[in-house]
Design a protein around this motif. Structure first.
Motif, PDB file in Angstrom:
ATOM      1  N   GLY A  49       0.783  -1.226   0.000  1.00  0.00           N
ATOM      2  CA  GLY A  49       0.000   0.000   0.000  1.00  0.00           C
ATOM      3  C   GLY A  49       0.816   1.276   0.000  1.00  0.00           C
ATOM      4  O   GLY A  49       0.455   2.241   0.681  1.00  0.00           O
ATOM      5  N   LEU A  50       1.887   1.308  -0.779  1.00  0.00           N
ATOM      6  CA  LEU A  50       2.735   2.498  -0.844  1.00  0.00           C
ATOM      7  C   LEU A  50       2.197   3.445  -1.916  1.00  0.00           C
ATOM      8  O   LEU A  50       2.666   3.461  -3.052  1.00  0.00           O
ATOM      9  N   ALA A  51       1.236   4.242  -1.558  1.00  0.00           N
ATOM     10  CA  ALA A  51       0.539   5.076  -2.540  1.00  0.00           C
ATOM     11  C   ALA A  51       1.457   6.083  -3.217  1.00  0.00           C
ATOM     12  O   ALA A  51       1.221   6.457  -4.373  1.00  0.00           O
ATOM     13  N   ASP A  52       2.500   6.520  -2.534  1.00  0.00           N
ATOM     14  CA  ASP A  52       3.396   7.548  -3.084  1.00  0.00           C
ATOM     15  C   ASP A  52       4.480   6.977  -3.989  1.00  0.00           C
ATOM     16  O   ASP A  52       5.198   7.748  -4.633  1.00  0.00           O
ATOM     17  N   TRP A  53       4.615   5.658  -4.035  1.00  0.00           N
ATOM     18  CA  TRP A  53       5.770   5.025  -4.652  1.00  0.00           C
ATOM     19  C   TRP A  53       5.352   4.090  -5.768  1.00  0.00           C
ATOM     20  O   TRP A  53       4.268   3.521  -5.752  1.00  0.00           O
ATOM     21  N   ARG A  54       6.271   3.904  -6.739  1.00  0.00           N
ATOM     22  CA  ARG A  54       6.050   2.980  -7.825  1.00  0.00           C
ATOM     23  C   ARG A  54       7.318   2.161  -8.080  1.00  0.00           C
ATOM     24  O   ARG A  54       8.432   2.654  -7.932  1.00  0.00           O
ATOM     25  N   LYS A  55       7.106   0.909  -8.483  1.00  0.00           N
ATOM     26  CA  LYS A  55       8.230   0.035  -8.844  1.00  0.00           C
ATOM     27  C   LYS A  55       8.617   0.304 -10.287  1.00  0.00           C
ATOM     28  O   LYS A  55       7.787   0.214 -11.192  1.00  0.00           O
ATOM     29  N   LEU A  56       9.890   0.614 -10.519  1.00  0.00           N
ATOM     30  CA  LEU A  56      10.441   0.799 -11.853  1.00  0.00           C
ATOM     31  C   LEU A  56      11.696  -0.063 -11.963  1.00  0.00           C
ATOM     32  O   LEU A  56      12.684   0.184 -11.265  1.00  0.00           O
ATOM     33  N   VAL A  57      11.633  -1.078 -12.808  1.00  0.00           N
ATOM     34  CA  VAL A  57      12.683  -2.082 -12.959  1.00  0.00           C
ATOM     35  C   VAL A  57      12.894  -2.759 -11.600  1.00  0.00           C
ATOM     36  O   VAL A  57      12.025  -3.492 -11.143  1.00  0.00           O
ATOM     37  N   ASP A  58      14.009  -2.476 -10.924  1.00  0.00           N
ATOM     38  CA  ASP A  58      14.294  -3.151  -9.660  1.00  0.00           C
ATOM     39  C   ASP A  58      14.435  -2.161  -8.509  1.00  0.00           C
ATOM     40  O   ASP A  58      15.209  -2.369  -7.587  1.00  0.00           O
ATOM     41  N   ARG A  59      13.651  -1.077  -8.577  1.00  0.00           N
ATOM     42  CA  ARG A  59      13.761  -0.043  -7.541  1.00  0.00           C
ATOM     43  C   ARG A  59      12.404   0.614  -7.300  1.00  0.00           C
ATOM     44  O   ARG A  59      11.488   0.531  -8.119  1.00  0.00           O
ATOM     45  N   LEU A  60      12.291   1.251  -6.147  1.00  0.00           N
ATOM     46  CA  LEU A  60      11.122   2.068  -5.821  1.00  0.00           C
ATOM     47  C   LEU A  60      11.460   3.524  -6.089  1.00  0.00           C
ATOM     48  O   LEU A  60      12.564   3.983  -5.776  1.00  0.00           O
TER      49      LEU A  60
END
Length: 232
Positions: free
Chosen positions: A23-34
């Motif tokens: 539930g990390l609303a502010d964050w997104r996964k891109l490749v292998d990182r947040l």
């Protein structure tokens, strides 16, 4: 490993489903990182946010990459020792979101992007030292990697055979060896595709969507819009 096991093991890499469940609303996964972007509105607020993020990171002994510009701060989290995202990143992400909210810096996931460059070649290991030297990078696992993050990661792939019916890249008469892999959040892929098509781009293939779409510019140069969806 179950989601609960991964969440309790600080060295276990988390899947995209694990991260959605967090539930990390502010964050997104891109490749292998947040990654997160916080709109600060002015340099002083951004500087204060960076200072507080730094203090929180020191306390957690887990350190993000931080980019500060006049009106925003972008924070990237990754557990370098395991090459992916772990519960340590999730914990620090939550703390950073709290700090940003306390300063009135609103999170904005729109437009978050991670760029990689792909080169079609049957012998990437032979070319890797050249591109590492050219970009001021170093070779890791056979690919040029810039630890400072100044230039995109370059990766190599075997050229697809034109007669390969299973290839997501249908053959045409435009020869191209380089292409861009543009990584976007799981909820951004279709919007980015629509923007590309509205700007004169062409959809080459959606056979692997929503994992990736192959698009081309007006001259036929291809790129891929990539998301973390439907990946192992």
């Amino acid at each position: 490993m179950s989601q609960s096991d991964a969440a309790s093991d600080p060295r276990a890499r988390l899947s995209h489903d694990d991260l959605l469940a967090a539930g990390l609303a502010d964050w997104r996964k891109l490749v292998d990182r947040l990654k997160a972007r916080f709109r600060t509105g002015d340099f002083a607020t951004g500087l204060e946010l960076v200072d507080r993020v730094g203090a929180a990171a020191e306390e957690a002994d887990h350190h993000p990459d931080v980019s500060l510009t006049y009106s925003e701060v972008i924070v990237t989290l990754r557990s370098h020792d395991v090459g992916g995202i772990t519960s340590r990143d999730v914990d620090l992400a939550r703390r950073i979101s709290e700090i940003a909210a306390g300063l009135g810096a609103a999170a904005d996931t729109t437009g978050l992007t991670q760029l990689e460059a792909g080169l079609d070649t049957p012998d990437g290991s032979r070319l890797a030292p050249f591109y590492a030297a050219l970009l001021g990078a170093e070779v890791k696992d056979g690919e040029p990697v810039d630890p400072s993050g100044q230039v995109p990661t370059i990766w190599f792939q075997e050229p697809a055979e034109p007669e390969d019916a299973g290839s997501p890249l249908p053959p045409d008469d435009h020869e191209q060896r380089w292409h861009l892999d543009v990584w976007v959040p799981h909820d951004e892929g279709e919007r980015r595709l629509a923007a590309v098509l509205a700007a004169g781009g062409r959809l080459v293939s959606d056979a692997e969507a929503p994992s990736f779409w192959v698009v081309a510019d007006a001259d036929g140069n291809r790129s891929c819009i990539c998301t973390p969806l439907d990946r192992s």
